[in-house]
Every structure is written in C-alpha cells, then in structure tokens.
Design an enzyme around this catalytic site. Structure first.
Site, mmCIF file in Angstrom:
data_model
loop_
_atom_site.group_PDB
_atom_site.id
_atom_site.type_symbol
_atom_site.label_atom_id
_atom_site.label_comp_id
_atom_site.label_asym_id
_atom_site.label_seq_id
_atom_site.Cartn_x
_atom_site.Cartn_y
_atom_site.Cartn_z
ATOM 1 N N CYS A 107 13.569 -26.302 65.453
ATOM 2 C CA CYS A 107 12.876 -27.563 65.210
ATOM 3 C C CYS A 107 12.792 -28.349 66.515
ATOM 4 O O CYS A 107 13.772 -28.420 67.254
ATOM 5 C CB CYS A 107 13.646 -28.355 64.164
ATOM 6 S SG CYS A 107 12.897 -29.930 63.730
ATOM 7 N N HIS A 151 8.971 -26.299 55.915
ATOM 8 C CA HIS A 151 9.805 -26.947 56.933
ATOM 9 C C HIS A 151 9.241 -28.335 57.247
ATOM 10 O O HIS A 151 9.984 -29.323 57.314
ATOM 11 C CB HIS A 151 9.836 -26.054 58.184
ATOM 12 C CG HIS A 151 10.578 -26.634 59.343
ATOM 13 N ND1 HIS A 151 11.742 -26.081 59.822
ATOM 14 C CD2 HIS A 151 10.321 -27.697 60.150
ATOM 15 C CE1 HIS A 151 12.172 -26.790 60.859
ATOM 16 N NE2 HIS A 151 11.311 -27.775 61.080
ATOM 17 N N GLU A 152 7.917 -28.405 57.441
ATOM 18 C CA GLU A 152 7.292 -29.691 57.790
ATOM 19 C C GLU A 152 7.304 -30.659 56.611
ATOM 20 O O GLU A 152 7.532 -31.863 56.792
ATOM 21 C CB GLU A 152 5.869 -29.478 58.318
ATOM 22 C CG GLU A 152 5.788 -28.633 59.577
ATOM 23 C CD GLU A 152 6.735 -29.050 60.689
ATOM 24 O OE1 GLU A 152 6.998 -30.252 60.857
ATOM 25 O OE2 GLU A 152 7.232 -28.155 61.400
ATOM 26 N N HIS A 155 10.496 -32.459 56.369
ATOM 27 C CA HIS A 155 10.590 -33.636 57.251
ATOM 28 C C HIS A 155 10.074 -34.890 56.553
ATOM 29 O O HIS A 155 10.595 -35.990 56.770
ATOM 30 C CB HIS A 155 9.793 -33.430 58.542
ATOM 31 C CG HIS A 155 10.507 -32.645 59.591
ATOM 32 N ND1 HIS A 155 11.703 -33.049 60.139
ATOM 33 C CD2 HIS A 155 10.192 -31.478 60.199
ATOM 34 C CE1 HIS A 155 12.094 -32.167 61.040
ATOM 35 N NE2 HIS A 155 11.198 -31.196 61.092
#
Length: 180
Positions: A107, A151-152, A155
């Site tokens: 990341c 993953h994004e 966030h």
C-alpha cells in the site's frame, strides 16, 4: 503533486462520506490527479527521480480527502489497460471462493511491510459511477483486479490491508483459495 497520507494519520481510519452526484469539477479534477499520480508512479524513471513507489490503486482518503472515490490503473498480464475512476463504489456481490497474493499486498500509505496473506473474495460485482466513462457502471472483477478494487474500497471504510492478516498465523493457508 499529490501527497500520500501515511497509515499513522487518524483520517485514514475514518469512514469516507458519499459524493453528492453529479460530482463537482473539483472532485473530477482530483480523480484525474490521482490517475496521473498512478501513471507516473509506474514510470520507472519518473518514480525514481521523485522517490515514488509504484501503485496500481489509490483511494481519495490516501490523498487527504475522505470521500468515496478511488482510481485503479495498470496493465494486466495480457497488456490490457485496466482503468477505473470510481465514485461511490459499492460491492453488491462477492464469491465464496477466495484468493490472495502470494507475495502479500502492499500500500502506498504503508511504509513498513506487513507480511502475511490477505484473503479476499475471488470475484466481486461492484456498482459505481465511473468518471472515466461518465456513467454508472457494473464491474465484475476476478483475481488481481478484484483484490485491487477491494483493497481500495477498504480505504473508503477506514480499513487497511494488514487488518485482514491473521495475527497468530499470518501465512495460514486457507483451503481452496486461489494463489495469485
């Protein structure tokens, strides 16, 4: 150039707010700047000169804006361009089958490696507004693309990849999970 927020900053752990649609010029400009950042980070010469790490995805909270926006950009193994500039993405379906990246996830906001496997659904269906197409889209992603999108989206919910790593046995093998 955009400045990447690191994982010790409290705002990276906060849930992002939805973008009012239609998106403002400022929000669309930020998405384009995020895309430009990813492209430059993948240019070895530029990245070395500017001390950048290569990235394939970037969420707005990583550049200090806690809004539900993200960008994904890379060339897949067939040299096909994968590009998403998503606003208000939502995972609407995911597979039971899981996958993980053998070498582990990384990341741009995390400077210290956290070793271990991050298991995620192998296939996800996402609904969002894609600013690169200027329309609502439904994306069905598998494998690496699915991992990057999840993953994004994590966030946007204040979650970092290492939150998913088993603290007791980080390299635990899940049965029937696809290794990438």
């Amino acid at each position: 150039m955009l400045k990447i927020v690191k994982d010790n900053v409290k705002s990276l752990r906060e849930k992002s707010i939805a973008v009012d649609m239609p998106a403002s010029e400022k929000e669309l400009k930020l998405l384009n700047e995020m895309l430009d950042y990813l492209k430059k980070s993948q240019d070895d010469e530029y990245a070395k000169k500017h001390n950048m790490r290569a990235g394939v995805g970037l969420a707005a909270p990583q550049v200090g804006v806690n809004k539900r926006m993200l960008v994904v950009y890379y060339q897949d193994e067939d040299n096909k361009e994968i590009l998403h500039m998503l606003i208000n993405p939502k995972i609407v379906a995911s597979s039971i089958k899981t996958c993980y990246i053998h070498s582990g996830e990384g990341c741009l906001s995390v400077d210290v490696d956290h070793e271990g496997y991050v298991y995620r659904p192998y296939k996800v269906t996402i609904k969002a507004f894609d600013a690169s197409k200027m329309q609502d889209v439904t994306i069905v992603a598998r494998g690496f693309e699915a991992i990057v999108l999840q993953h994004e989206i994590d966030h946007l919910n204040g979650v970092l990849y290492y939150d998913h790593i088993d603290k007791i046995n980080p390299f635990k093998k899940e049965e029937n999970s696809v290794e990438l």
